[in-house]
Write a protein that holds these residues in place. Structure first.
Motif, PDB file in Angstrom:
ATOM      1  N   SER A  13      -6.238  -6.521   5.870  1.00  0.00           N
ATOM      2  CA  SER A  13      -5.492  -7.781   5.765  1.00  0.00           C
ATOM      3  C   SER A  13      -5.433  -8.305   4.338  1.00  0.00           C
ATOM      4  O   SER A  13      -4.559  -9.121   4.000  1.00  0.00           O
ATOM      5  CB  SER A  13      -6.119  -8.841   6.678  1.00  0.00           C
ATOM      6  N   PRO A  49      -2.093  -6.775   1.283  1.00  0.00           N
ATOM      7  CA  PRO A  49      -0.813  -7.385   0.892  1.00  0.00           C
ATOM      8  C   PRO A  49      -0.955  -8.539  -0.109  1.00  0.00           C
ATOM      9  O   PRO A  49      -0.257  -8.536  -1.143  1.00  0.00           O
ATOM     10  CB  PRO A  49      -0.219  -7.848   2.229  1.00  0.00           C
ATOM     11  N   HIS A 100       2.243  -4.931   4.872  1.00  0.00           N
ATOM     12  CA  HIS A 100       1.182  -4.878   5.877  1.00  0.00           C
ATOM     13  C   HIS A 100       1.139  -3.529   6.595  1.00  0.00           C
ATOM     14  O   HIS A 100       0.095  -3.147   7.133  1.00  0.00           O
ATOM     15  CB  HIS A 100       1.376  -5.986   6.917  1.00  0.00           C
ATOM     16  N   SER A 101       2.230  -2.809   6.578  1.00  0.00           N
ATOM     17  CA  SER A 101       2.330  -1.559   7.319  1.00  0.00           C
ATOM     18  C   SER A 101       1.670  -0.375   6.615  1.00  0.00           C
ATOM     19  O   SER A 101       1.570   0.715   7.194  1.00  0.00           O
ATOM     20  CB  SER A 101       3.804  -1.218   7.558  1.00  0.00           C
ATOM     21  N   ILE A 131      -3.640  -0.312   7.801  1.00  0.00           N
ATOM     22  CA  ILE A 131      -3.636  -0.883   9.149  1.00  0.00           C
ATOM     23  C   ILE A 131      -5.045  -0.822   9.736  1.00  0.00           C
ATOM     24  O   ILE A 131      -5.659   0.249   9.784  1.00  0.00           O
ATOM     25  CB  ILE A 131      -2.660  -0.101  10.055  1.00  0.00           C
TER      26      ILE A 131
END
Length: 269
Positions: A80, A83, A90-91, A94
Motif C-alpha cells: 500500500s 504508490p 496500485h496494480s 499487490i
C-alpha cells in the motif's frame, strides 16, 4: 519432515508477569536488537529476489505478497505504500491476505488453512509467469501460503519465501528462500514481535531496492512521490528548487504545473 520450529521454542526470559514496566521494555528491546543482525545474514538471498524482480518489472511484471495474520498484514502494508512513495500504480505491488480484506483488521477463522484460496486470489489479478510471488510466513507452514506457492510454481512463476524457521516447508518450496532466524520470541510463540519486525525490515529492503533499481528514485530523492498533501508538496518544491537551483516559489509553481518532482525537473532543464 522434521526441523526445529524456532518460532515455537521457549522465550529466553521467564516470569514475565513479575517484571515491572521498565524491566519488560528493556528486555523486549534487548531481544529486538538481534533482529537487524539476523536480517543481515540473508541479504544475499534478498539480493537475488530484487534482481529477479527488477528483470521482470522492466517487462511489466508485478510483485505479489501472500500471507496470513501478521505476515499478511505486513505484506499489505508494504504494497500500500508503493504508490504514494514511488508513484507506481496500485496494480504493480499487490498484497493478499488469507481471509481477504476483512482479515486486515479482524482474524478470519480457519482462513489460513485453505490451500487453494491464495491462487484463486491471485487469479483475480490475472497473474502470469512474468510476475513474482513472495510468501510470508513466520512458521513456514501456513497452508494458504504453501498452496499459493505450489500453484504459482506450477504455472512458471518465480517464487520466494520469507520465514523465521530455517528448513521449514516454505523455505524448501520456493525458488528463493529468505530464512531469518531471530531466535525465540520474548513472549513464547508471539511472532508479531521479532519475527514480524524482521519481516518488515526485509519487505522494506525488497520494495525500496526494487523501486530504486527501476528508476523511481533520483539521487536519494522520492522524485515520483504522489503530491497528496501540503507536506509532500512542500517537500517536492524543495527537491525541485535544489535540483534546478531556482527559488522556492518558482519551484513550487513548476511542480504544481507538471505534477511530480521528476517531471518538473525534466521540464526545467
Amino acid at each position: 519432515m522434521e526441523y526445529t520450529k524456532i518460532t515455537e521454542t521457549p522465550s529466553n526470559h521467564n516470569d514475565l508477569e513479575k517484571m515491572d514496566s521498565l524491566s519488560l521494555l528493556r528486555k523486549i528491546n534487548e531481544e529486538d536488537q538481534k533482529v537487524a543482525d539476523a536480517v543481515a545474514e540473508v541479504i544475499p538471498q534478498i539480493s537475488k529476489l530484487v534482481d529477479g524482480l527488477a528483470e521482470r518489472f522492466e517487462k511489466g511484471g508485478r510483485l505479489f505478497y501472500i500471507g496470513a495474520g501478521t505476515s499478511g498484514r505486513l505484506g499489505i502494508l508494504d504494497a500500500s505504500e508503493i504508490p504514494p512513495t514511488f508513484g507506481m500504480p496500485h496494480s504493480r505491488v499487490i498484497g493478499l491476505i488469507a481471509g481477504g480484506d476483512t482479515a486486515i483488521r479482524k482474524a478470519v477463522e480457519n482462513a489460513e488453512d485453505d490451500r487453494v484460496q491464495a491462487w484463486k486470489d491471485m487469479m483475480e489479478h490475472h497473474i502470469t509467469d512474468n510476475d513474482v510471488v513472495v510468501g510470508i510466513a513466520a512458521s513456514g507452514t501456513t497452508p494458504y501460503v504453501l498452496g499459493g506457492i505450489a500453484d504459482a510454481k506450477k504455472h512458471g512463476v518465480l517464487t520466494a519465501g520469507i520465514t523465521n524457521n530455517p528448513g521449514s516447508p516454505l523455505a524448501l518450496a520456493v525458488d528463493i528462500p529468505i530464512e531469518i532466524n531471530v531466535g525465540p520470541e520474548f513472549v513464547t510463540g508471539s511472532t508479531r514481535m521479532k519475527s514480524g519486525t524482521s519481516q518488515k525490515l526485509a519487505l522494506n529492503m525488497i520494495s525500496t531496492a526494487l523501486m530504486i533499481r527501476i528508476g523511481r528514485v533520483k539521487g536519494n530523492k522520492m522524485v515520483n512521490m504522489q503530491l497528496s498533501n501540503s507536506k509532500l508538496v512542500d517537500r517536492g518544491a524543495r527537491y525541485v528548487s535544489e535540483g534546478l537551483g531556482i527559488d522556492y516559489a518558482e519551484a513550487e509553481k513548476l511542480l504544481k504545473k507538471h505534477g511530480s518532482v521528476k517531471a518538473a525537473i525534466d521540464a526545467g532543464r
